[in-house]
Design an enzyme around this catalytic site. Sequence first.
Site, PDB file in Angstrom:
ATOM      1  N   HIS A  87       0.844  -1.205   0.000  1.00  5.46           N
ATOM      2  CA  HIS A  87       0.000   0.000   0.000  1.00  5.46           C
ATOM      3  C   HIS A  87       0.880   1.257   0.000  1.00  5.46           C
ATOM      4  O   HIS A  87       0.627   2.204  -0.750  1.00  5.46           O
ATOM      5  CB  HIS A  87      -0.873   0.053   1.267  1.00  5.46           C
ATOM      6  CG  HIS A  87      -1.897  -1.034   1.393  1.00  5.46           C
ATOM      7  ND1 HIS A  87      -2.069  -1.774   2.539  1.00  5.46           N
ATOM      8  CD2 HIS A  87      -2.824  -1.502   0.522  1.00  5.46           C
ATOM      9  CE1 HIS A  87      -3.051  -2.638   2.374  1.00  5.46           C
ATOM     10  NE2 HIS A  87      -3.531  -2.504   1.145  1.00  5.46           N
TER      11      HIS A  87
ATOM     12  N   LYS B 225     -16.439  -7.487   9.425  1.00  2.00           N
ATOM     13  CA  LYS B 225     -17.181  -7.464  10.691  1.00  2.00           C
ATOM     14  C   LYS B 225     -16.228  -7.429  11.871  1.00  2.00           C
ATOM     15  O   LYS B 225     -16.458  -6.764  12.852  1.00  2.00           O
ATOM     16  CB  LYS B 225     -18.106  -8.672  10.771  1.00  2.00           C
ATOM     17  CG  LYS B 225     -19.328  -8.472   9.885  1.00  2.00           C
ATOM     18  CD  LYS B 225     -20.493  -9.362  10.309  1.00  2.00           C
ATOM     19  CE  LYS B 225     -21.631  -9.248   9.317  1.00  2.00           C
ATOM     20  NZ  LYS B 225     -21.663 -10.344   8.350  1.00  2.00           N
TER      21      LYS B 225
ATOM     22  N   ARG C 241      -1.698  -6.203  -8.361  1.00  2.00           N
ATOM     23  CA  ARG C 241      -0.503  -6.986  -8.058  1.00  2.00           C
ATOM     24  C   ARG C 241      -0.287  -8.090  -9.077  1.00  2.00           C
ATOM     25  O   ARG C 241       0.809  -8.339  -9.543  1.00  2.00           O
ATOM     26  CB  ARG C 241      -0.621  -7.615  -6.661  1.00  2.00           C
ATOM     27  CG  ARG C 241      -0.527  -6.621  -5.541  1.00  2.00           C
ATOM     28  CD  ARG C 241      -1.047  -7.200  -4.266  1.00  2.00           C
ATOM     29  NE  ARG C 241      -2.452  -7.586  -4.401  1.00  2.00           N
ATOM     30  CZ  ARG C 241      -3.222  -7.948  -3.403  1.00  2.00           C
ATOM     31  NH1 ARG C 241      -2.737  -8.011  -2.190  1.00  2.00           N
ATOM     32  NH2 ARG C 241      -4.482  -8.264  -3.604  1.00  2.00           N
TER      33      ARG C 241
ATOM     34  N   SER D 246      -2.884  -7.838   3.056  1.00  2.00           N
ATOM     35  CA  SER D 246      -3.149  -7.668   4.487  1.00  2.00           C
ATOM     36  C   SER D 246      -3.541  -9.006   5.105  1.00  2.00           C
ATOM     37  O   SER D 246      -3.130  -9.340   6.220  1.00  2.00           O
ATOM     38  CB  SER D 246      -4.286  -6.659   4.699  1.00  2.00           C
ATOM     39  OG  SER D 246      -3.927  -5.404   4.179  1.00  2.00           O
TER      40      SER D 246
END
Length: 163
Positions: free
Chosen positions: A18, A42, A91, A129
Site C-alpha cells: 500500500h 465485521k 498486483r 493484508s
Amino acid sequence: MATLAVYPGSFDPLTNGHVDIISRGAKLFDRIVVAILVNAEKAPLFSMAERVEIAREVFKPHPKVEVDTFDGLLVDYVQRKRAQVIVRGLRAVSDFEFEFQMALMNQRLQPSIETVFMMPAEQYTYISSRLIKEVFSLGGRVHGLVPELVEQRLREKGLVKKA
Ligand code: PNS
C-alpha cells in the site's frame, strides 16, 4: 486545476505494498487521500481509529497524503471530496477480475471519475493484508513487508499461534 486522487481500501493493516502505491500516486497527483472503508469487515484486527492513526503516522512526512475514512458508495465519497481519480493497485492477474468489475461499476455509477491502476514494485506483488495477519499469527516474520509501526502494533496485539 489540481488533481486529487482517492486510494480506497480496508488497510487492515497497511502494508508496504500500500505504501508503495501511495508513494507512486503522490508523484502523479497533486494530492492523494488514503480513504479507509468503515465496517469493511465485521471483525477487523485493527480498529478504525488504529488504522487511521497508523496511516497518519506513516505518512506524516508526506504533505501530499491525507488520511480519511468513508462509508457508503465510494463514488459518492470521491465526489464529496471533489476528487477526479480513484487509484487502485494491481498486483497480479488474479486481482484483475475483481478490480475490472469494480472500475466498470464505478464508471457506470459516476462516469466523470476515472480509475487509475498502479503496479507496486515487484517485491511487494505477493503481499496482502490477509497474508500478513495469517503469517504473523502463526509466528512467521513479516519484517520488511509492513511499516515498522504496523509490526510493532501487531506485536502489541499479542497475536499468537493457536494450538
Ligand atoms: O482493501 P479492499 O478490501 O480491496 O478495498 C475494497 C474497497 C473499499 C475499494 C471496496 O470495497 C469499496 O469501494 N467499497 C465501498 C462500497 C462501494 O462503493 N461498493 C461498490 C464498488 S463497485
